[in-house]
Design a protein around this motif. Structure first.
Motif, PDB file in Angstrom:
ATOM      1  N   GLU A   1       0.938  -1.190  -0.109  1.00 46.24           N
ATOM      2  CA  GLU A   1       0.074  -0.211   0.173  1.00 46.24           C
ATOM      3  C   GLU A   1       0.852   1.354   0.036  1.00 46.24           C
ATOM      4  O   GLU A   1       0.354   2.347  -0.217  1.00 46.24           O
ATOM      5  N   VAL A   2       2.119   1.172   0.267  1.00 45.36           N
ATOM      6  CA  VAL A   2       2.969   2.322   0.539  1.00 45.36           C
ATOM      7  C   VAL A   2       3.249   2.919  -0.840  1.00 45.36           C
ATOM      8  O   VAL A   2       3.654   2.255  -2.089  1.00 45.36           O
ATOM      9  N   ASP A   3       2.907   4.329  -0.989  1.00 39.11           N
ATOM     10  CA  ASP A   3       3.109   5.018  -2.288  1.00 39.11           C
ATOM     11  C   ASP A   3       4.776   5.199  -2.255  1.00 39.11           C
ATOM     12  O   ASP A   3       5.496   5.889  -1.439  1.00 39.11           O
ATOM     13  N   LEU A   4       5.489   4.793  -3.213  1.00 41.54           N
ATOM     14  CA  LEU A   4       6.998   4.734  -3.403  1.00 41.54           C
ATOM     15  C   LEU A   4       7.560   6.102  -4.280  1.00 41.54           C
ATOM     16  O   LEU A   4       8.487   6.277  -4.133  1.00 41.54           O
ATOM     17  N   THR A   5       6.554   6.765  -4.747  1.00 39.75           N
ATOM     18  CA  THR A   5       6.975   8.178  -5.468  1.00 39.75           C
ATOM     19  C   THR A   5       7.882   8.928  -4.742  1.00 39.75           C
ATOM     20  O   THR A   5       8.895   9.232  -5.486  1.00 39.75           O
ATOM     21  N   PRO A   6       7.551   9.447  -3.814  1.00 37.74           N
ATOM     22  CA  PRO A   6       8.591  10.162  -3.015  1.00 37.74           C
ATOM     23  C   PRO A   6      10.015   9.608  -2.740  1.00 37.74           C
ATOM     24  O   PRO A   6      10.973  10.262  -3.112  1.00 37.74           O
ATOM     25  N   ALA A   7       9.937   8.175  -2.493  1.00 36.10           N
ATOM     26  CA  ALA A   7      11.139   7.652  -2.458  1.00 36.10           C
ATOM     27  C   ALA A   7      11.919   7.356  -3.575  1.00 36.10           C
ATOM     28  O   ALA A   7      13.195   7.657  -3.606  1.00 36.10           O
ATOM     29  N   PHE A   8      11.161   7.060  -4.577  1.00 34.25           N
ATOM     30  CA  PHE A   8      12.089   7.188  -5.935  1.00 34.25           C
ATOM     31  C   PHE A   8      12.609   8.453  -6.324  1.00 34.25           C
ATOM     32  O   PHE A   8      13.637   8.663  -6.854  1.00 34.25           O
ATOM     33  N   GLU A   9      11.954   9.453  -6.201  1.00 32.74           N
ATOM     34  CA  GLU A   9      12.284  11.035  -6.252  1.00 32.74           C
ATOM     35  C   GLU A   9      13.542  11.342  -5.638  1.00 32.74           C
ATOM     36  O   GLU A   9      14.509  11.825  -5.901  1.00 32.74           O
ATOM     37  N   LYS A  10      13.598  11.112  -4.154  1.00 32.97           N
ATOM     38  CA  LYS A  10      14.678  11.170  -3.509  1.00 32.97           C
ATOM     39  C   LYS A  10      15.917  10.519  -3.969  1.00 32.97           C
ATOM     40  O   LYS A  10      16.832  11.241  -3.972  1.00 32.97           O
ATOM     41  N   ALA A  11      15.810   9.097  -4.172  1.00 39.46           N
ATOM     42  CA  ALA A  11      16.711   8.341  -4.340  1.00 39.46           C
ATOM     43  C   ALA A  11      17.218   8.714  -5.844  1.00 39.46           C
ATOM     44  O   ALA A  11      18.560   8.589  -6.262  1.00 39.46           O
ATOM     45  N   SER A  12      16.427   9.394  -6.674  1.00 35.78           N
ATOM     46  CA  SER A  12      17.106   9.589  -8.019  1.00 35.78           C
ATOM     47  C   SER A  12      17.777  10.799  -8.138  1.00 35.78           C
ATOM     48  O   SER A  12      18.849  10.794  -8.734  1.00 35.78           O
ATOM     49  N   ALA A  13      17.334  11.836  -7.380  1.00 35.47           N
ATOM     50  CA  ALA A  13      18.027  13.060  -7.076  1.00 35.47           C
ATOM     51  C   ALA A  13      19.451  12.668  -6.584  1.00 35.47           C
ATOM     52  O   ALA A  13      20.259  13.269  -6.736  1.00 35.47           O
ATOM     53  N   PHE A  14      19.576  11.838  -5.501  1.00 32.30           N
ATOM     54  CA  PHE A  14      20.654  11.578  -4.702  1.00 32.30           C
ATOM     55  C   PHE A  14      21.608  10.816  -5.646  1.00 32.30           C
ATOM     56  O   PHE A  14      22.867  11.181  -5.771  1.00 32.30           O
ATOM     57  N   ALA A  15      21.187   9.832  -6.399  1.00 37.11           N
ATOM     58  CA  ALA A  15      21.988   9.208  -7.408  1.00 37.11           C
ATOM     59  C   ALA A  15      22.406  10.197  -8.464  1.00 37.11           C
ATOM     60  O   ALA A  15      23.657  10.009  -9.116  1.00 37.11           O
ATOM     61  N   ASN A  16      21.504  11.054  -9.175  1.00 39.12           N
ATOM     62  CA  ASN A  16      22.159  11.670 -10.084  1.00 39.12           C
ATOM     63  C   ASN A  16      23.048  12.910  -9.660  1.00 39.12           C
ATOM     64  O   ASN A  16      24.302  12.921 -10.336  1.00 39.12           O
ATOM     65  N   GLY A  17      23.003  13.171  -8.445  1.00 37.11           N
ATOM     66  CA  GLY A  17      24.098  14.052  -7.882  1.00 37.11           C
ATOM     67  C   GLY A  17      25.349  13.505  -7.762  1.00 37.11           C
ATOM     68  O   GLY A  17      26.325  13.873  -7.927  1.00 37.11           O
ATOM     69  N   ALA A  18      25.250  12.157  -7.382  1.00 35.15           N
ATOM     70  CA  ALA A  18      26.724  11.342  -7.435  1.00 35.15           C
ATOM     71  C   ALA A  18      27.215  11.030  -8.670  1.00 35.15           C
ATOM     72  O   ALA A  18      28.252  11.165  -8.849  1.00 35.15           O
ATOM     73  N   ILE A  19      26.320  10.783  -9.758  1.00 39.38           N
ATOM     74  CA  ILE A  19      26.819  10.692 -11.059  1.00 39.38           C
ATOM     75  C   ILE A  19      27.237  11.778 -11.828  1.00 39.38           C
ATOM     76  O   ILE A  19      28.387  11.691 -12.085  1.00 39.38           O
TER      77      ILE A  19
END
Length: 108
Positions: free
Chosen positions: A74-92
């Protein structure tokens, strides 16, 4: 592209290369492994283990983003994916490596 460790890159078995030389997907065991840290030159980790996996290499300068979610469908993963994507993009974009850690089949 999924690269199997033993076949191509001499990476630990529980590591999949998502973006060549930049982004990897691992399980909890690999994410806390010194061997993994060294072989992929780990600098950033998205720890989605709900704190089950320690931020083992924080003292070594590895940057962590902890994402704590309830482990259910039932958990909405959208906010987690947005945070993870921003974090990974910053690293890359900073020319470093990102390693993601997941332990729940719901998050894979």
């Amino acid at each position: 592209m999924i690269v199997h460790a033993e076949e191509k890159c001499k990476m630990p078995v529980r590591v999949s290369e998502i973006i060549k030389g930049e982004l990897y997907l691992t399980d909890m065991t690999a994410a806390i492994s010194q061997e993994t840290k060294q072989s992929i030159k780990m600098t950033h980790v998205v720890n989605a283990s709900n704190r089950s996996a320690p931020n083992r290499f924080e003292k070594d300068g590895v940057k962590y983003l902890n994402i704590d979610l309830e482990d259910n469908m039932e958990v909405d993963l959208t906010p987690a994916f947005e945070k993870a994507s921003a974090f990974a993009n910053g690293a890359i974009n900073g020319n470093t490596r990102a390693c993601t850690c997941t332990i729940s089949p719901y998050y894979v």
